[in-house]
Design a protein around this motif. Structure first.
Motif, PDB file in Angstrom:
ATOM      1  N   ALA A 170       0.930  -1.081  -0.014  1.00 57.56           N
ATOM      2  CA  ALA A 170       0.132   0.155  -0.084  1.00 57.56           C
ATOM      3  C   ALA A 170       0.883   1.249   0.121  1.00 57.56           C
ATOM      4  CB  ALA A 170      -0.749  -0.065   0.996  1.00 57.56           C
ATOM      5  N   THR A 171       1.910   1.205   0.739  1.00 58.26           N
ATOM      6  CA  THR A 171       2.970   2.415   0.635  1.00 58.26           C
ATOM      7  C   THR A 171       3.495   2.582  -0.579  1.00 58.26           C
ATOM      8  OG1 THR A 171       3.207   1.908   3.038  1.00 58.26           O
ATOM      9  CG2 THR A 171       4.947   3.501   1.810  1.00 58.26           C
ATOM     10  N   ALA A 172       4.128   1.469  -1.072  1.00 58.36           N
ATOM     11  CA  ALA A 172       4.531   1.481  -2.711  1.00 58.36           C
ATOM     12  C   ALA A 172       3.621   2.339  -3.558  1.00 58.36           C
ATOM     13  CB  ALA A 172       4.973   0.248  -2.994  1.00 58.36           C
ATOM     14  N   ALA A 173       2.163   1.808  -3.320  1.00 53.80           N
ATOM     15  CA  ALA A 173       1.246   2.560  -4.427  1.00 53.80           C
ATOM     16  C   ALA A 173       1.164   3.838  -3.912  1.00 53.80           C
ATOM     17  CB  ALA A 173      -0.059   1.579  -4.159  1.00 53.80           C
ATOM     18  N   ALA A 174       1.135   4.300  -2.760  1.00 53.38           N
ATOM     19  CA  ALA A 174       0.968   5.854  -2.484  1.00 53.38           C
ATOM     20  C   ALA A 174       2.215   6.596  -2.782  1.00 53.38           C
ATOM     21  CB  ALA A 174       0.703   5.847  -1.011  1.00 53.38           C
ATOM     22  N   LEU A 175       3.303   5.913  -3.133  1.00 55.91           N
ATOM     23  CA  LEU A 175       4.577   7.049  -3.463  1.00 55.91           C
ATOM     24  C   LEU A 175       4.587   7.275  -4.914  1.00 55.91           C
ATOM     25  CD1 LEU A 175       7.298   4.977  -1.245  1.00 55.91           C
ATOM     26  CD2 LEU A 175       6.640   7.079  -0.906  1.00 55.91           C
ATOM     27  N   GLY A 176       3.958   6.691  -5.641  1.00 59.65           N
ATOM     28  CA  GLY A 176       3.807   7.227  -7.103  1.00 59.65           C
ATOM     29  C   GLY A 176       4.862   6.822  -7.898  1.00 59.65           C
ATOM     30  N   GLU A 177       5.725   7.777  -8.130  1.00 57.65           N
ATOM     31  CA  GLU A 177       7.079   7.674  -9.227  1.00 57.65           C
ATOM     32  C   GLU A 177       8.235   7.040  -8.300  1.00 57.65           C
ATOM     33  OE1 GLU A 177       8.955  12.004  -8.586  1.00 57.65           O
ATOM     34  OE2 GLU A 177       7.743  11.717 -10.492  1.00 57.65           O
ATOM     35  N   ARG A 178       7.880   7.009  -7.105  1.00 62.67           N
ATOM     36  CA  ARG A 178       9.255   6.251  -6.341  1.00 62.67           C
ATOM     37  C   ARG A 178       8.770   4.735  -6.071  1.00 62.67           C
ATOM     38  NH1 ARG A 178      12.412   9.668  -2.122  1.00 62.67           N
ATOM     39  NH2 ARG A 178      14.169   8.375  -2.806  1.00 62.67           N
ATOM     40  N   ASN A 179       7.525   4.264  -6.500  1.00 66.25           N
ATOM     41  CA  ASN A 179       7.145   2.976  -6.126  1.00 66.25           C
ATOM     42  C   ASN A 179       8.204   2.049  -6.514  1.00 66.25           C
ATOM     43  OD1 ASN A 179       6.006   0.143  -6.844  1.00 66.25           O
ATOM     44  ND2 ASN A 179       3.991   1.239  -6.848  1.00 66.25           N
ATOM     45  N   ALA A 180       8.825   1.796  -7.549  1.00 63.65           N
ATOM     46  CA  ALA A 180       9.754   0.844  -7.760  1.00 63.65           C
ATOM     47  C   ALA A 180      10.772   1.040  -7.009  1.00 63.65           C
ATOM     48  CB  ALA A 180      10.022   0.876  -9.173  1.00 63.65           C
ATOM     49  N   GLU A 181      11.477   2.200  -6.638  1.00 56.61           N
ATOM     50  CA  GLU A 181      12.604   2.504  -5.985  1.00 56.61           C
ATOM     51  C   GLU A 181      12.242   2.049  -4.268  1.00 56.61           C
ATOM     52  OE1 GLU A 181      15.373   6.216  -4.407  1.00 56.61           O
ATOM     53  OE2 GLU A 181      13.465   6.440  -5.588  1.00 56.61           O
ATOM     54  N   PHE A 182      11.117   2.153  -3.964  1.00 56.10           N
ATOM     55  CA  PHE A 182      10.647   1.634  -2.479  1.00 56.10           C
ATOM     56  C   PHE A 182      10.654   0.287  -2.704  1.00 56.10           C
ATOM     57  CE2 PHE A 182       7.153   0.228   0.249  1.00 56.10           C
ATOM     58  CZ  PHE A 182       7.745   0.804   1.626  1.00 56.10           C
ATOM     59  N   MET A 183      10.207  -0.501  -3.344  1.00 57.30           N
ATOM     60  CA  MET A 183       9.988  -2.120  -3.489  1.00 57.30           C
ATOM     61  C   MET A 183      11.242  -2.517  -3.516  1.00 57.30           C
ATOM     62  SD  MET A 183       6.763  -2.725  -3.091  1.00 57.30           S
ATOM     63  CE  MET A 183       6.781  -4.648  -3.523  1.00 57.30           C
ATOM     64  N   ARG A 184      12.236  -1.967  -3.941  1.00 58.36           N
ATOM     65  CA  ARG A 184      13.785  -2.614  -3.767  1.00 58.36           C
ATOM     66  C   ARG A 184      14.276  -2.576  -2.625  1.00 58.36           C
ATOM     67  NH1 ARG A 184      14.154  -0.005  -9.091  1.00 58.36           N
ATOM     68  NH2 ARG A 184      15.022   1.764  -7.947  1.00 58.36           N
ATOM     69  N   LEU A 185      13.764  -1.594  -1.641  1.00 59.84           N
ATOM     70  CA  LEU A 185      14.219  -1.658  -0.238  1.00 59.84           C
ATOM     71  C   LEU A 185      13.763  -2.960   0.580  1.00 59.84           C
ATOM     72  CD1 LEU A 185      13.480   2.155   0.490  1.00 59.84           C
ATOM     73  CD2 LEU A 185      15.559   1.158  -0.120  1.00 59.84           C
ATOM     74  N   LYS A 186      14.631  -3.095   1.453  1.00 59.86           N
ATOM     75  CA  LYS A 186      14.405  -4.351   2.270  1.00 59.86           C
ATOM     76  C   LYS A 186      13.764  -3.478   3.666  1.00 59.86           C
ATOM     77  CE  LYS A 186      16.223  -8.304   5.017  1.00 59.86           C
ATOM     78  NZ  LYS A 186      15.114  -9.206   4.889  1.00 59.86           N
ATOM     79  N   VAL A 187      12.609  -3.597   3.981  1.00 60.22           N
ATOM     80  CA  VAL A 187      11.926  -2.632   5.107  1.00 60.22           C
ATOM     81  C   VAL A 187      11.666  -3.496   6.391  1.00 60.22           C
ATOM     82  CG1 VAL A 187      11.022  -1.159   3.493  1.00 60.22           C
ATOM     83  CG2 VAL A 187       9.753  -3.421   4.181  1.00 60.22           C
ATOM     84  N   GLU A 188      12.102  -4.772   6.595  1.00 58.68           N
ATOM     85  CA  GLU A 188      11.655  -5.694   7.777  1.00 58.68           C
ATOM     86  C   GLU A 188      12.626  -6.877   7.610  1.00 58.68           C
ATOM     87  OE1 GLU A 188      10.317  -8.709   7.775  1.00 58.68           O
ATOM     88  OE2 GLU A 188       9.376  -8.511   5.612  1.00 58.68           O
ATOM     89  N   GLY A 189      13.056  -7.389   8.807  1.00 54.06           N
ATOM     90  CA  GLY A 189      13.635  -8.762   9.043  1.00 54.06           C
ATOM     91  C   GLY A 189      12.754  -9.669   9.826  1.00 54.06           C
ATOM     92  N   LYS A 218      26.584   2.989   7.431  1.00 53.81           N
ATOM     93  CA  LYS A 218      25.987   4.234   7.785  1.00 53.81           C
ATOM     94  C   LYS A 218      24.542   3.685   7.385  1.00 53.81           C
ATOM     95  CE  LYS A 218      26.682   5.791   2.780  1.00 53.81           C
ATOM     96  NZ  LYS A 218      27.036   7.011   2.193  1.00 53.81           N
ATOM     97  N   PRO A 219      23.725   4.679   7.906  1.00 57.33           N
ATOM     98  CA  PRO A 219      22.115   4.123   7.870  1.00 57.33           C
ATOM     99  C   PRO A 219      21.773   3.789   6.491  1.00 57.33           C
ATOM    100  CG  PRO A 219      22.313   6.475   8.980  1.00 57.33           C
ATOM    101  CD  PRO A 219      23.420   6.151   8.482  1.00 57.33           C
ATOM    102  N   MET A 220      20.812   2.640   6.391  1.00 58.43           N
ATOM    103  CA  MET A 220      20.650   1.984   4.959  1.00 58.43           C
ATOM    104  C   MET A 220      19.983   2.733   3.909  1.00 58.43           C
ATOM    105  SD  MET A 220      18.670  -1.790   4.545  1.00 58.43           S
ATOM    106  CE  MET A 220      16.751  -1.009   4.493  1.00 58.43           C
ATOM    107  N   LEU A 221      19.034   3.599   4.732  1.00 59.92           N
ATOM    108  CA  LEU A 221      18.375   4.158   3.559  1.00 59.92           C
ATOM    109  C   LEU A 221      19.303   5.583   2.862  1.00 59.92           C
ATOM    110  CD1 LEU A 221      14.950   5.064   5.241  1.00 59.92           C
ATOM    111  CD2 LEU A 221      15.801   3.397   3.472  1.00 59.92           C
ATOM    112  N   GLU A 222      20.374   5.824   3.721  1.00 63.51           N
ATOM    113  CA  GLU A 222      21.444   6.598   2.876  1.00 63.51           C
ATOM    114  C   GLU A 222      22.365   5.601   1.928  1.00 63.51           C
ATOM    115  OE1 GLU A 222      24.034   8.975   5.263  1.00 63.51           O
ATOM    116  OE2 GLU A 222      22.602   9.760   6.660  1.00 63.51           O
ATOM    117  N   MET A 223      22.683   4.414   2.371  1.00 56.65           N
ATOM    118  CA  MET A 223      23.315   3.602   1.563  1.00 56.65           C
ATOM    119  C   MET A 223      22.470   3.274   0.055  1.00 56.65           C
ATOM    120  SD  MET A 223      24.910   0.829   4.554  1.00 56.65           S
ATOM    121  CE  MET A 223      25.358  -0.211   3.297  1.00 56.65           C
ATOM    122  N   GLU A 224      21.218   3.040   0.228  1.00 53.65           N
ATOM    123  CA  GLU A 224      20.542   2.949  -0.898  1.00 53.65           C
ATOM    124  C   GLU A 224      19.964   4.040  -1.669  1.00 53.65           C
ATOM    125  OE1 GLU A 224      19.607   0.026  -1.870  1.00 53.65           O
ATOM    126  OE2 GLU A 224      20.257  -1.311  -0.329  1.00 53.65           O
TER     127      GLU A 224
END
Length: 233
Positions: free
Chosen positions: A95-114, A204-210
């Motif tokens: 749902a978050t990916a859908a709400a992000l619009g043009e950053r959808n694919a970029e977000f889906m490549r992130l690992k968001v949980e373990g 460094k923070p993963m979101l910076e690395m990505e």
């Protein structure tokens, strides 16, 4: 990874509290703050029970508005329940990916949980019946949430000092997770916490690395006497 010894700092009300720390102790505190990471990559293996208790004790020593201690921690030991929590997170990830619009694919490549890989899963929640606590909350009721965040940060720093990875997952529908865990009306889950062993901590923070975002400059976030003039988006 060698297990750290139990924290030697006494918490007895009858003990004399330190007036200051030595240089090595001060350095260790700042090091833990600087090297804390929101971990998503874990290696299999259980978390030692004594270590888990130390981390929960660190969380419980956090400051809280009016000393209301609004945190509640639920330890998830059922494999089925862990899978159900992971499914809720995946649902919100989509749902978050859908709400992000043009950053959808970029977000889906992130690992968001373990959740599936870590040694321990905890859910941190706000207590129910909070409305009776007005000390420090009469005009800013969100201070109860701030208090829970302080408890989580305590656990995060203690985990890092112990060499254990920790991740805070916030991608879930709180009502659905509350129903799954039997949280009473008025209570609210605010974090799925993943704890576990790691091969290494991110440099460094993963979101910076990505390349998702970069940490802002301190001077842009601090002002004197009035709101800063600079525009930050």
């Amino acid at each position: 990874m060698a297990k750290r010894s139990r924290n030697s700092c006494s918490t007895s009300s009858e003990s004399k509290v330190k007036s200051s720390f030595d240089a090595a102790e001060i350095s260790a505190v700042y090091c833990a703050i600087a090297e804390r990471r929101d971990v998503r990559h874990f290696v299999p293996g259980p978390v030692d029970e004594d270590l888990l208790l130390r981390l929960l004790s660190a969380a419980h020593q956090a400051p809280s508005v009016g000393l209301m201690q609004p945190w509640r921690f639920i330890r998830i030991q059922s494999a089925e329940l862990r899978q159900q929590i992971q499914a809720l997170v995946e649902e919100e990830r989509q749902a978050t990916a859908a709400a992000l619009g043009e950053r959808n694919a970029e977000f889906m490549r992130l690992k968001v949980e373990g959740i599936r890989d870590c040694g321990e899963v905890l859910v941190a929640a706000l207590m129910d019946r909070r409305e009776k606590h007005i000390f420090g909350r009469r005009t800013i009721p969100e201070m109860d949430l701030a208090s829970v965040a302080c408890a989580i940060q305590n656990m995060w720093l203690a985990s890092r000092a112990e060499g254990l990875g920790m991740g805070w997952v916030s991608l879930f529908d709180p009502d659905k997770l509350a129903a799954l865990l039997g949280i009473p009306e008025g209570g609210k889950p605010v974090a799925v916490i993943c704890l576990g062993h790691v091969d290494a901590f991110y440099p460094k923070p993963m979101l910076e690395m990505e390349g998702w975002a970069m940490r802002g400059k301190l001077e842009d976030l601090v002002a004197t006497d009035r709101w800063p003039d600079n525009k930050i988006e």
